[in-house]
Design an enzyme around this catalytic site. Structure first.
Site: not given
Ligand code: NLE
Ligand code: FE2
Length: 297
Positions: A162, A167, A208, A227
Site C-alpha cells: 500500500h 503512495h 487515500e 493498492s
C-alpha cells in the site's frame, strides 16, 4: 479516537530490546508464528531507526517477495484500466521493481530526484500531527512489513504494498506530490484536534480513496484503491458523491471494509482548486465553519 488509529497494530517495545506487534485475533496472520516473528523483526527495524541515517534493510523472505510479485503484476494490469493517466505516468516515471519488494531507502532514492520525497520507516501508528505534518517537508512515514500471503487482494492495515505501490507511485507525480505537501502544511497550521481530524479525513477521501473523472471515465487516484486488486474492481459500483469539503471532512468511514462512499473530482485541476486550495490556506476557524456545514448537510 480517530478511526485511522485502529488499523495499525500496536507495537510494544520490551525492556530487553525486542519488539512485539499485537495482532487482532481476526488478523489473517494471527495464528501463523512465522508471520508473527517477521512482523516483530520488521517493526524492530523502525523502532531502532535514527532519523537522518539510512533506513535499515529488511531482509525479506522468498515468500514475501512472491506476495509483492503477485500483487504487483495484478495491479499493473488493473491500473491500466482504472488508474488516472497522471498516476500511470508517475508509475512509469518511478520505475519500481515488479519482482521483489524494494527497500524503503531505495524508494526514497528513486523519488527524491523526482519530487523531493523521502520515506521514513514507521513501526506502527504515527500520531496524526507527525504523520501529516512531515509531508510538508517531503517525508512519508511508511510501514515496512508485507500483508499475509493468504490475503493478497486486500488488507485493512497499510503495508509496504500500500505505502509503495499506492503512495510512492502517486508521490512520483509533481501534481499529486504538491497536494501531499499542502496536506502537511494544513496539518501543521491547524491547532485544534478537531480541525486536524477534519484535514485528515479530507486526505482520506482524496489522496487515500479519491476518484475522478479522467478521459471521460471514473478512475482512481487514491492510494488505498490503487493498492488493492480486490477493491479496485469494485469502486465504480460504490456511492459516488461530488467532491465536497464539508462532506468529506465529516463523513464516517470504516477502514476494515471496501469504502462504500467515495468522492469524485471532475478533474485533477478541480481537485487542486478545491482540496489543494483548502489545504493551502485553511485555519481553525475555516474548518469549524465547514464542520458546522457538514453536520447540517
Ligand atoms: N486496503 C488497502 C490494500 O489492500 O492495499 C490498504 C489500505 C490502507 C489504508
Ligand atoms: Fe495510506
Amino acid at each position: 479516537m480517530f478511526e485511522e488509529a485502529q488499523y495499525f497494530a500496536p507495537v510494544a517495545a520490551n525492556d530487553d530490546g525486542t519488539v512485539e506487534v499485537q495482532l487482532a485475533a481476526s488478523h489473517p496472520g494471527f495464528a501463523d508464528p512465522v508471520y508473527r516473528a517477521r512482523r516483530n523483526a520488521i517493526a524492530a527495524l523502525a523502532v531502532g531507526y535514527v532519523p537522518g541515517t539510512p533506513i535499515p534493510t529488511a531482509e525479506y523472505t522468498e515468500q514475501e517477495h512472491e506476495v509483492w510479485a503477485i500483487v504487483s503484476r495484478e495491479l499493473a494490469l488493473k491500473h491500466r484500466k482504472y488508474a488516472t493517466a497522471e498516476y500511470q505516468r508517475a508509475v512509469t516515471r518511478l520505475g519500481l521493481p515488479g519482482d521483489r519488494i524494494p527497500q524503503l531507502q531505495e524508494v526514497g532514492d528513486l523519488l527524491e530526484p523526482l519530487t523531493g520525497f523521502r520515506y521514513i520507516p514507521a513501526a506502527g501508528l504515527v500520531p496524526l500531527r507527525d504523520f501529516y505534518g512531515v509531508l510538508a517537508d517531503g517525508l512519508f512515514h511508511s510501514t515496512q512489513y508485507i500483508r499475509h500471503h493468504s490475503t493478497p487482494l486486500y488488507t485493512p492495515e497499510p503495508d509496504v504494498i500500500h505505502e509503495v505501490i499506492g503512495h510512492a507511485n502517486a508521490l512520483a507525480s509533481d501534481r499529486y506530490a504538491a497536494l501531499y505537501r499542502l496536506a502537511g502544511q494544513a496539518a501543521r497550521r491547524v491547532e485544534s484536534d478537531e480541525a486536524l481530524e477534519f484535514v485528515s479525513k479530507v486526505f482520506w477521501f482524496t489522496l487515500e480513496f479519491g476518484v475522478m473523472t479522467d478521459d471521460g471515465e471514473l478512475r482512481a487516484y487514491g492510494a488505498g484503491i490503487l493498492s488493492s486488486y480486490g477493491e479496485i474492481e469494485e469502486f465504480r459500483g460504490m456511492d459516488i458523491r461530488p467532491l465536497d469539503l464539508a462532506a468529506m471532512g465529516t463523513t464516517h468511514y470504516d477502514i476494515t471494509k471496501y469504502q462504500d462512499v467515495l468522492f469524485r473530482a471532475d478533474s485533477l485541476a478541480h481537485l487542486e482548486d478545491v482540496v489543494g486550495g483548502f489545504w493551502e490556506s485553511c485555519d481553525d476557524e475555516a474548518v469549524l465553519r465547514l464542520i458546522a456545514e457538514g453536520r447540517q448537510g
